[in-house]
Design an enzyme around this catalytic site. Sequence first.
Site, PDB file in Angstrom:
ATOM      1  N   THR A   2       0.278  -1.184   0.196  1.00 54.99           N
ATOM      2  CA  THR A   2      -0.252   0.105   0.187  1.00 54.99           C
ATOM      3  C   THR A   2       0.885   1.269   0.275  1.00 54.99           C
ATOM      4  OG1 THR A   2      -1.056  -1.340   1.233  1.00 54.99           O
ATOM      5  CG2 THR A   2      -1.748   1.528   1.279  1.00 54.99           C
ATOM      6  N   CYS A   3       1.841   1.727   0.670  1.00 58.98           N
ATOM      7  CA  CYS A   3       2.738   2.693   0.525  1.00 58.98           C
ATOM      8  C   CYS A   3       3.561   3.053   0.115  1.00 58.98           C
ATOM      9  CB  CYS A   3       3.639   2.607   2.151  1.00 58.98           C
ATOM     10  SG  CYS A   3       4.852   4.191   2.321  1.00 58.98           S
ATOM     11  N   CYS A  44       1.167   5.974   0.972  1.00 62.24           N
ATOM     12  CA  CYS A  44       2.142   7.272   1.583  1.00 62.24           C
ATOM     13  C   CYS A  44       2.953   7.950   0.251  1.00 62.24           C
ATOM     14  CB  CYS A  44       3.208   6.443   2.666  1.00 62.24           C
ATOM     15  SG  CYS A  44       2.628   5.035   2.848  1.00 62.24           S
ATOM     16  N   LYS A  78       0.999   9.767  -3.005  1.00 62.23           N
ATOM     17  CA  LYS A  78      -0.398  10.217  -2.067  1.00 62.23           C
ATOM     18  C   LYS A  78       0.778  11.866  -1.551  1.00 62.23           C
ATOM     19  CE  LYS A  78       0.072  11.055   2.021  1.00 62.23           C
ATOM     20  NZ  LYS A  78      -0.436  10.308   3.102  1.00 62.23           N
ATOM     21  N   TYR A 116      11.792  -2.248  -4.878  1.00 63.83           N
ATOM     22  CA  TYR A 116      11.942  -3.494  -3.825  1.00 63.83           C
ATOM     23  C   TYR A 116      12.052  -4.927  -4.383  1.00 63.83           C
ATOM     24  CZ  TYR A 116       9.771  -0.198  -0.017  1.00 63.83           C
ATOM     25  OH  TYR A 116       9.574   0.403   0.914  1.00 63.83           O
ATOM     26  N   GLY A 124     -13.284  11.424   7.350  1.00 63.26           N
ATOM     27  CA  GLY A 124     -12.733  12.410   8.355  1.00 63.26           C
ATOM     28  C   GLY A 124     -11.623  12.620   8.888  1.00 63.26           C
ATOM     29  N   TYR A 130      -6.992  11.109   8.061  1.00 60.79           N
ATOM     30  CA  TYR A 130      -6.151  11.672   6.937  1.00 60.79           C
ATOM     31  C   TYR A 130      -6.721  11.564   6.068  1.00 60.79           C
ATOM     32  CZ  TYR A 130      -2.970   7.704   6.860  1.00 60.79           C
ATOM     33  OH  TYR A 130      -2.702   5.842   6.592  1.00 60.79           O
ATOM     34  N   ILE A 131      -6.755  10.156   5.808  1.00 55.70           N
ATOM     35  CA  ILE A 131      -6.532  10.328   4.128  1.00 55.70           C
ATOM     36  C   ILE A 131      -7.770  10.411   3.627  1.00 55.70           C
ATOM     37  CG2 ILE A 131      -7.508   8.616   2.405  1.00 55.70           C
ATOM     38  CD1 ILE A 131      -6.400   6.174   4.354  1.00 55.70           C
ATOM     39  N   GLU A 159      -6.339  14.653   3.039  1.00 57.03           N
ATOM     40  CA  GLU A 159      -4.725  14.739   2.597  1.00 57.03           C
ATOM     41  C   GLU A 159      -5.693  14.689   1.238  1.00 57.03           C
ATOM     42  OE1 GLU A 159      -1.748  12.705   5.477  1.00 57.03           O
ATOM     43  OE2 GLU A 159      -2.741  11.222   3.686  1.00 57.03           O
ATOM     44  N   ASP A 177      -1.069  -3.636   8.824  1.00 61.56           N
ATOM     45  CA  ASP A 177      -2.041  -2.886   9.324  1.00 61.56           C
ATOM     46  C   ASP A 177      -2.968  -4.232   9.619  1.00 61.56           C
ATOM     47  OD1 ASP A 177      -1.135  -1.166   8.870  1.00 61.56           O
ATOM     48  OD2 ASP A 177      -2.210  -0.268   7.291  1.00 61.56           O
ATOM     49  N   HIS A 198      17.180  30.886  14.398  1.00 61.64           N
ATOM     50  CA  HIS A 198      16.776  31.070  14.013  1.00 61.64           C
ATOM     51  C   HIS A 198      16.524  32.008  12.722  1.00 61.64           C
ATOM     52  CE1 HIS A 198      14.663  36.066  14.431  1.00 61.64           C
ATOM     53  NE2 HIS A 198      15.575  36.315  14.152  1.00 61.64           N
ATOM     54  N   GLU A 213      11.640  27.864  15.934  1.00 64.99           N
ATOM     55  CA  GLU A 213      12.288  28.649  17.012  1.00 64.99           C
ATOM     56  C   GLU A 213      10.814  28.745  18.474  1.00 64.99           C
ATOM     57  OE1 GLU A 213      13.940  32.268  16.551  1.00 64.99           O
ATOM     58  OE2 GLU A 213      12.584  32.161  14.706  1.00 64.99           O
TER      59      GLU A 213
HETATM   60  C1  LIG Z   1      -4.137   6.592   0.632  1.00 63.37           C
HETATM   61  C2  LIG Z   1      -3.371   6.249   2.112  1.00 63.37           C
HETATM   62  C3  LIG Z   1      -2.203   6.979   2.648  1.00 63.37           C
HETATM   63  C4  LIG Z   1      -1.042   6.444   3.551  1.00 63.37           C
HETATM   64  N1  LIG Z   1      -0.229   7.432   3.993  1.00 63.37           N
HETATM   65  C5  LIG Z   1       0.094   7.471   4.947  1.00 63.37           C
HETATM   66  C6  LIG Z   1       1.467   8.202   5.318  1.00 63.37           C
HETATM   67  O1  LIG Z   1       2.487   9.232   4.683  1.00 63.37           O
HETATM   68  N2  LIG Z   1       2.945   7.718   6.465  1.00 63.37           N
HETATM   69  C7  LIG Z   1       2.115   6.382   6.670  1.00 63.37           C
HETATM   70  O2  LIG Z   1       3.258   6.268   7.956  1.00 63.37           O
HETATM   71  N3  LIG Z   1       1.400   5.556   6.785  1.00 63.37           N
HETATM   72  C8  LIG Z   1       0.345   5.873   5.563  1.00 63.37           C
HETATM   73  N4  LIG Z   1      -0.513   5.452   4.994  1.00 63.37           N
HETATM   74  C9  LIG Z   1      -0.196   3.667   5.894  1.00 63.37           C
HETATM   75  C10 LIG Z   1       0.458   2.643   5.064  1.00 63.37           C
HETATM   76  O3  LIG Z   1       0.457   2.439   3.879  1.00 63.37           O
HETATM   77  C11 LIG Z   1       0.078   1.486   5.974  1.00 63.37           C
HETATM   78  O4  LIG Z   1       0.442   1.724   7.149  1.00 63.37           O
HETATM   79  C12 LIG Z   1       1.735   0.286   5.529  1.00 63.37           C
HETATM   80  O5  LIG Z   1       1.578  -0.261   4.083  1.00 63.37           O
HETATM   81  C13 LIG Z   1       0.975  -1.130   6.363  1.00 63.37           C
HETATM   82  O6  LIG Z   1       2.417  -2.155   5.545  1.00 63.37           O
HETATM   83  P1  LIG Z   1       1.355  -3.773   5.699  1.00 63.37           P
HETATM   84  O7  LIG Z   1       3.157  -4.045   5.253  1.00 63.37           O
HETATM   85  O8  LIG Z   1       0.627  -3.578   6.819  1.00 63.37           O
HETATM   86  O9  LIG Z   1       0.623  -3.663   4.441  1.00 63.37           O
HETATM   87  P2  LIG Z   1       0.253  -3.217   3.148  1.00 63.37           P
HETATM   88  O10 LIG Z   1       1.753  -2.391   2.585  1.00 63.37           O
HETATM   89  O11 LIG Z   1      -1.278  -3.605   3.043  1.00 63.37           O
HETATM   90  O12 LIG Z   1       0.863  -4.448   2.019  1.00 63.37           O
HETATM   91  C14 LIG Z   1       0.566  -5.934   2.029  1.00 63.37           C
HETATM   92  C15 LIG Z   1       0.468  -6.299   1.315  1.00 63.37           C
HETATM   93  O13 LIG Z   1      -0.335  -7.852   1.147  1.00 63.37           O
HETATM   94  C16 LIG Z   1      -0.627  -8.538  -0.426  1.00 63.37           C
HETATM   95  N5  LIG Z   1      -1.540  -9.197   0.124  1.00 63.37           N
HETATM   96  C17 LIG Z   1      -2.827  -8.881   0.451  1.00 63.37           C
HETATM   97  N6  LIG Z   1      -3.287 -10.350   0.523  1.00 63.37           N
HETATM   98  C18 LIG Z   1      -2.411 -11.171  -0.198  1.00 63.37           C
HETATM   99  C19 LIG Z   1      -2.847 -12.753   0.057  1.00 63.37           C
HETATM  100  N7  LIG Z   1      -3.311 -13.574   0.050  1.00 63.37           N
HETATM  101  N8  LIG Z   1      -1.901 -13.425  -0.853  1.00 63.37           N
HETATM  102  C20 LIG Z   1      -1.023 -12.085  -1.282  1.00 63.37           C
HETATM  103  N9  LIG Z   1      -0.317 -10.622  -1.439  1.00 63.37           N
HETATM  104  C21 LIG Z   1      -1.716 -10.492  -0.702  1.00 63.37           C
HETATM  105  C22 LIG Z   1      -1.620  -7.110  -0.606  1.00 63.37           C
HETATM  106  O14 LIG Z   1      -1.395  -6.420  -1.803  1.00 63.37           O
HETATM  107  C23 LIG Z   1      -0.287  -5.660  -0.195  1.00 63.37           C
HETATM  108  O15 LIG Z   1       1.217  -4.958  -1.313  1.00 63.37           O
HETATM  109  C24 LIG Z   1      -1.328   5.256   4.222  1.00 63.37           C
HETATM  110  C25 LIG Z   1      -2.114   4.440   3.014  1.00 63.37           C
HETATM  111  C26 LIG Z   1      -3.189   4.640   2.354  1.00 63.37           C
HETATM  112  C27 LIG Z   1      -4.338   3.674   1.946  1.00 63.37           C
END
Ligand SMILES: Cc1cc2nc3c(=O)[nH]c(=O)nc-3n(C[C@H](O)[C@H](O)[C@H](O)COP(=O)(O)OP(=O)(O)OC[C@H]3O[C@@H](n4cnc5c(N)ncnc54)[C@H](O)[C@@H]3O)c2cc1C
Length: 466
Positions: A41-42, A47, A50, A98, A176, A178-179, A182, A304, A437, A442
Amino acid sequence: MSFDVDLFVIGGGSGGVRAARIAATHGAKVMLAEEYRMGGTCVIRGCVPKKLMVYASQYHEHFEDAAGFGWTVGPARFDWPTFMAAKDKEIDRLEGIYGANLTKAGVEITAQRATVAGPNSVRLADGRTVSAWHILVATGARPSTDDVLPGRELAISSNEVFHLPEQPKRIVIAGGGYIAVEFAGVFAGLGSEVTLVYRGEKILRGFDEDLRDHLMAEYAKKGIRLVMNETFTGITRTEAGLTVAFRNGHLPIEADQVLMAIGRKPNTAGLGLEAVGVALGPDGQIIVDEESRTSVASIHAVGDVTDRVNLTPVAIREGHAFADTVFGGKRWIPDHAVIPTAVFSEPEIGTVGLSEEQARLSGCALDIYKATFRPMKHTISGRDTRMLMKLVVDGETDRVLGVHICGPDAGEMIQLAGIAVKMGATKADFDATMAVHPTAAEELVTMRTPTERHPKAIVAGAPRLP
Ligand SMILES: Cc1cc2nc3c(=O)[nH]c(=O)nc-3n(C[C@H](O)[C@H](O)[C@H](O)COP(=O)(O)OP(=O)(O)OC[C@H]3O[C@@H](n4cnc5c(N)ncnc54)[C@H](O)[C@@H]3O)c2cc1C
């Protein structure tokens, strides 16, 4: 007993990628399944894209502000397809990095869905079964939907907002958190007409009340229409686009896009967890202990999907701690207390520690230091915007319990203020630090007199202070 791999990671996002790479560097044989795109997701739809959109949205004001400094800027025009292509190219680049880093570390990546078939067994979408000594579930979360809202299929979520073929001239955003907040700032900055609809009284529930009020006032100045205490009753398609109707008396609003940003749900549906005895919470989140262990000894979960603190750096740290603990012989536990965080609204929010309201629930004596001022740049640009700085201080121990900032670069500032708060700095420590300053930051070390004082109070069931 021998297994195909030492570790099978389900999910190639922030937490899963870190855990897989660290476990592999500790010598473990690791396989990782990702069903969509590496980075999660990030990187792909959170993140990173965005923040790139936030940058794009800020130029409009930069061009306007330049005039006050003597610049003449020609007519400015934003081209959505040009920006989207640049953003997509950067996301593709990151996705490649990655994957490459994991492969370099020796992790085998499989691009498909995986589910849990047993305490030591994973089933792949291609029909294969892989046995694993440990399984890590790092499947993240997905946007919540309103399953009973008529016309819900006409709305988009944060997944689709990154791929719109054209910029909506008018957008209604529900939510309401943060998403939602933003994206309201992003689209307003890009020149769209924005309406933000939230069922509560104020946006950003859980944040310090002064921050919430301050940002709402700033958004109103930018022409963002804030519709509070309201919910949708339906979305319909008309000749003019989409029409959103409301429950509590607001007149229907026409829009080109409707974005639902009403929360996120842990991604556990259909993963096979219940069948193997992994305990889930009421929202489907995986219940884990401080070592990210589930109710099944060989299955861990991070990020998450566990619904602890849903931020990228937290998922990364949980994944790292898991890999060090299980495969590196170095046990450590990620610390979820006092996490600095930003909201990339316009202006930005940076916050760490307790809000005034949370601190007051503890019943301790409190000194509040608060300042609002016009950032120096805008004395000349003429922009009508103000910055908020606030410290929440324990009136007895002098410890700084919370720092809250709304204004330019608040996210950058709070990373550093966060170190001081995490270390237990006192207000006297802040005061002893020389000011830089002229900066806005500050103000954090020059606010001398409390703007409010609250005496100690006895509060039943008061939480312990960090
Ligand atoms: C719009 C938005 C903005 C954000 N902005 C911020 C920010 O500014 N700062 C911040 O710290 N956080 C931000 N976040 C939150 C952040 O993206 C998440 O907290 C973070 O990505 C969580 O990481 P994760 O590894 O738990 O899951 P994820 O990054 O969601 O990764 C999970 C992965 O698992 C894969 N998956 C799911 N099920 C399966 C399966 N059964 N088999 C194989 N693959 C699978 C998915 O495709 C995904 O790629 C934001 C989130 C969103 C939606």
